[in-house]
Design a protein around this motif. Sequence first.
Motif, PDB file in Angstrom:
ATOM      1  N   GLU A  24       0.833  -1.204   0.000  1.00  0.00           N
ATOM      2  CA  GLU A  24       0.000   0.000   0.000  1.00  0.00           C
ATOM      3  C   GLU A  24       0.867   1.254   0.000  1.00  0.00           C
ATOM      4  OE1 GLU A  24      -3.639   2.014   2.623  1.00  0.00           O
ATOM      5  OE2 GLU A  24      -2.881   0.018   3.110  1.00  0.00           O
ATOM      6  N   LEU A  25       1.914   1.249   0.809  1.00  0.00           N
ATOM      7  CA  LEU A  25       2.823   2.397   0.849  1.00  0.00           C
ATOM      8  C   LEU A  25       3.536   2.574  -0.491  1.00  0.00           C
ATOM      9  CD1 LEU A  25       4.388   1.882   4.393  1.00  0.00           C
ATOM     10  CD2 LEU A  25       2.908   3.770   3.690  1.00  0.00           C
ATOM     11  N   SER A  26       3.889   1.464  -1.127  1.00  0.00           N
ATOM     12  CA  SER A  26       4.551   1.516  -2.425  1.00  0.00           C
ATOM     13  C   SER A  26       3.662   2.209  -3.458  1.00  0.00           C
ATOM     14  CB  SER A  26       4.897   0.103  -2.885  1.00  0.00           C
ATOM     15  OG  SER A  26       5.435   0.109  -4.193  1.00  0.00           O
ATOM     16  N   GLN A  27       2.372   1.906  -3.426  1.00  0.00           N
ATOM     17  CA  GLN A  27       1.432   2.531  -4.360  1.00  0.00           C
ATOM     18  C   GLN A  27       1.223   4.006  -4.047  1.00  0.00           C
ATOM     19  OE1 GLN A  27      -2.127   0.180  -4.204  1.00  0.00           O
ATOM     20  NE2 GLN A  27      -1.142  -1.644  -5.021  1.00  0.00           N
ATOM     21  N   ILE A  28       1.132   4.328  -2.758  1.00  0.00           N
ATOM     22  CA  ILE A  28       0.895   5.710  -2.354  1.00  0.00           C
ATOM     23  C   ILE A  28       2.042   6.621  -2.776  1.00  0.00           C
ATOM     24  CG2 ILE A  28       0.697   7.265  -0.355  1.00  0.00           C
ATOM     25  CD1 ILE A  28      -0.835   5.006   1.066  1.00  0.00           C
ATOM     26  N   PHE A  29       3.286   6.161  -2.563  1.00  0.00           N
ATOM     27  CA  PHE A  29       4.452   7.017  -2.817  1.00  0.00           C
ATOM     28  C   PHE A  29       5.119   6.746  -4.166  1.00  0.00           C
ATOM     29  CE2 PHE A  29       4.044   6.917   1.829  1.00  0.00           C
ATOM     30  CZ  PHE A  29       3.975   8.279   2.083  1.00  0.00           C
ATOM     31  N   LYS A  30       4.573   5.750  -4.902  1.00  0.00           N
ATOM     32  CA  LYS A  30       5.066   5.448  -6.244  1.00  0.00           C
ATOM     33  C   LYS A  30       6.572   5.150  -6.251  1.00  0.00           C
ATOM     34  CE  LYS A  30       1.452   7.916  -8.780  1.00  0.00           C
ATOM     35  NZ  LYS A  30       0.524   7.818  -7.646  1.00  0.00           N
ATOM     36  N   VAL A  31       6.975   4.316  -5.282  1.00  0.00           N
ATOM     37  CA  VAL A  31       8.348   3.809  -5.227  1.00  0.00           C
ATOM     38  C   VAL A  31       8.274   2.296  -5.072  1.00  0.00           C
ATOM     39  CG1 VAL A  31       9.317   5.930  -4.243  1.00  0.00           C
ATOM     40  CG2 VAL A  31       8.474   4.124  -2.711  1.00  0.00           C
ATOM     41  N   THR A  32       9.396   1.625  -5.227  1.00  0.00           N
ATOM     42  CA  THR A  32       9.399   0.170  -5.144  1.00  0.00           C
ATOM     43  C   THR A  32       9.170  -0.302  -3.702  1.00  0.00           C
ATOM     44  OG1 THR A  32      11.772  -0.018  -4.742  1.00  0.00           O
ATOM     45  CG2 THR A  32      11.050   0.066  -7.054  1.00  0.00           C
ATOM     46  N   GLY A  54       5.255  -7.874   6.435  1.00  0.00           N
ATOM     47  CA  GLY A  54       4.528  -7.300   5.313  1.00  0.00           C
ATOM     48  C   GLY A  54       4.159  -5.844   5.467  1.00  0.00           C
ATOM     49  N   GLY A  55       4.623  -5.197   6.532  1.00  0.00           N
ATOM     50  CA  GLY A  55       4.245  -3.802   6.711  1.00  0.00           C
ATOM     51  C   GLY A  55       4.810  -3.201   7.978  1.00  0.00           C
ATOM     52  N   ALA A  56       4.010  -2.323   8.583  1.00  0.00           N
ATOM     53  CA  ALA A  56       4.436  -1.650   9.816  1.00  0.00           C
ATOM     54  C   ALA A  56       3.230  -1.354  10.677  1.00  0.00           C
ATOM     55  CB  ALA A  56       5.176  -0.351   9.481  1.00  0.00           C
ATOM     56  N   VAL A  57       3.463  -1.229  11.987  1.00  0.00           N
ATOM     57  CA  VAL A  57       2.395  -0.884  12.927  1.00  0.00           C
ATOM     58  C   VAL A  57       2.842   0.301  13.769  1.00  0.00           C
ATOM     59  CG1 VAL A  57       1.444  -3.214  13.072  1.00  0.00           C
ATOM     60  CG2 VAL A  57       3.237  -2.524  14.648  1.00  0.00           C
ATOM     61  N   SER A  58       1.870   1.018  14.275  1.00  0.00           N
ATOM     62  CA  SER A  58       2.153   2.183  15.089  1.00  0.00           C
ATOM     63  C   SER A  58       2.636   1.779  16.478  1.00  0.00           C
ATOM     64  CB  SER A  58       0.893   3.046  15.208  1.00  0.00           C
ATOM     65  OG  SER A  58       1.063   4.069  16.160  1.00  0.00           O
ATOM     66  N   ILE A  59       3.659   2.416  16.952  1.00  0.00           N
ATOM     67  CA  ILE A  59       4.119   2.202  18.322  1.00  0.00           C
ATOM     68  C   ILE A  59       3.071   2.717  19.295  1.00  0.00           C
ATOM     69  CG2 ILE A  59       5.827   2.932  20.034  1.00  0.00           C
ATOM     70  CD1 ILE A  59       7.911   2.886  17.824  1.00  0.00           C
ATOM     71  N   LYS A  60       2.459   3.830  18.982  1.00  0.00           N
ATOM     72  CA  LYS A  60       1.421   4.396  19.841  1.00  0.00           C
ATOM     73  C   LYS A  60       0.258   3.430  19.985  1.00  0.00           C
ATOM     74  CE  LYS A  60       2.398   9.207  18.624  1.00  0.00           C
ATOM     75  NZ  LYS A  60       1.851  10.437  18.021  1.00  0.00           N
ATOM     76  N   GLU A  61      -0.017   2.710  18.941  1.00  0.00           N
ATOM     77  CA  GLU A  61      -1.137   1.768  18.925  1.00  0.00           C
ATOM     78  C   GLU A  61      -0.970   0.669  19.947  1.00  0.00           C
ATOM     79  OE1 GLU A  61      -4.543  -0.165  16.861  1.00  0.00           O
ATOM     80  OE2 GLU A  61      -3.676   1.800  16.631  1.00  0.00           O
ATOM     81  N   HIS A  62       0.262   0.206  20.129  1.00  0.00           N
ATOM     82  CA  HIS A  62       0.446  -1.028  20.879  1.00  0.00           C
ATOM     83  C   HIS A  62       1.182  -0.878  22.208  1.00  0.00           C
ATOM     84  CE1 HIS A  62      -1.216  -3.358  17.612  1.00  0.00           C
ATOM     85  NE2 HIS A  62      -0.462  -2.687  16.790  1.00  0.00           N
ATOM     86  N   ASP A  63       1.680   0.307  22.506  1.00  0.00           N
ATOM     87  CA  ASP A  63       2.392   0.462  23.768  1.00  0.00           C
ATOM     88  C   ASP A  63       1.450   0.572  24.961  1.00  0.00           C
ATOM     89  OD1 ASP A  63       4.864   0.250  22.775  1.00  0.00           O
ATOM     90  OD2 ASP A  63       5.385   2.367  22.848  1.00  0.00           O
ATOM     91  N   PHE A  64       0.261   1.118  24.755  1.00  0.00           N
ATOM     92  CA  PHE A  64      -0.661   1.336  25.846  1.00  0.00           C
ATOM     93  C   PHE A  64      -2.037   0.819  25.458  1.00  0.00           C
ATOM     94  CE2 PHE A  64       2.509   4.711  25.760  1.00  0.00           C
ATOM     95  CZ  PHE A  64       3.095   4.546  26.996  1.00  0.00           C
ATOM     96  N   GLU A  65      -2.825   0.497  26.470  1.00  0.00           N
ATOM     97  CA  GLU A  65      -4.168   0.011  26.190  1.00  0.00           C
ATOM     98  C   GLU A  65      -5.004   1.137  25.591  1.00  0.00           C
ATOM     99  OE1 GLU A  65      -7.215  -2.962  28.229  1.00  0.00           O
ATOM    100  OE2 GLU A  65      -6.762  -1.225  29.448  1.00  0.00           O
ATOM    101  N   THR A  66      -5.613   0.869  24.452  1.00  0.00           N
ATOM    102  CA  THR A  66      -6.428   1.869  23.779  1.00  0.00           C
ATOM    103  C   THR A  66      -7.808   1.916  24.415  1.00  0.00           C
ATOM    104  OG1 THR A  66      -5.279   1.289  21.734  1.00  0.00           O
ATOM    105  CG2 THR A  66      -7.281   2.597  21.519  1.00  0.00           C
TER     106      THR A  66
END
Length: 252
Positions: A24-32, A54-66
């Motif tokens: 998805e990031l590759s398509q958004i930024f038009k790079v390999t 296959g990607g990346a996740v937010s540190i903010k998402e997983h460090d603390f209980e949402t």
Amino acid sequence: MLVAERHEKITALVNEKGSIRVSELSQIFKVTEETIRRDLEKLENDGKLQRSHGGAVSIKEHDFETPYFEREIRNVKEKMTVAEEAIKYVSTNDRIILDASTTAWYMAKKLPDIPLTVLTNSMKVAMELVNREKISVITVGGSLLHKSLSFVGPQTNKALEYYHVNKAFISCQGIHVERGISDSNEMQAQVKKKMIEISDEVYLLADYTKFGVQAFSRVATMDAIHFVITDSKTNQEQIQQFIDLPIKVIRS
């Protein structure tokens, strides 16, 4: 676009979405995709995000209980799909556990009014089932976590030891083939661990964003899980990692 600008935008996207794929990031930024992988490696080294398979996740998402109200509106379609698939594995007279996850709450909303015993540490699940005449609901007390509207702590874990169920339906913040399943909150992780221990069969409810993620506190290794129920956005590459494990992956 300058590399530094792309890195800034990638970080913003990951924090906004919670997780994102390389493709998805590759398509958004038009790079390999190789360029994106190098970007993610640099950003992870800089402490801006966490790479996943296959990607990346937010540190903010997983460090603390949402907070619960935030989790309620995140990946709703995928979580509902997983919940509806999970219900197919609930039978009359089952004794089941539903944890304090939003996916378990979606299960409670859709459960038919059939003879069941439901054990839970979730106020939301208990309230959802209060008007089902044929379902017996048992709640375990303890320390109330306001963000998740659930009970945790030594009292909760001790209370769970008095029970035995044939099926547990639990969710997590991360599922990793080597590191097992994990949660952002240590006390929640301990409760889920106890739930697994008192269950004959464990069904892990995990949408596509959970794969490859290692959250703060480990719940259990993968050999403690019997079934993984996920959504159609989970790709074959993610599922293939578990092919050698005695786990059935069910994609809804």
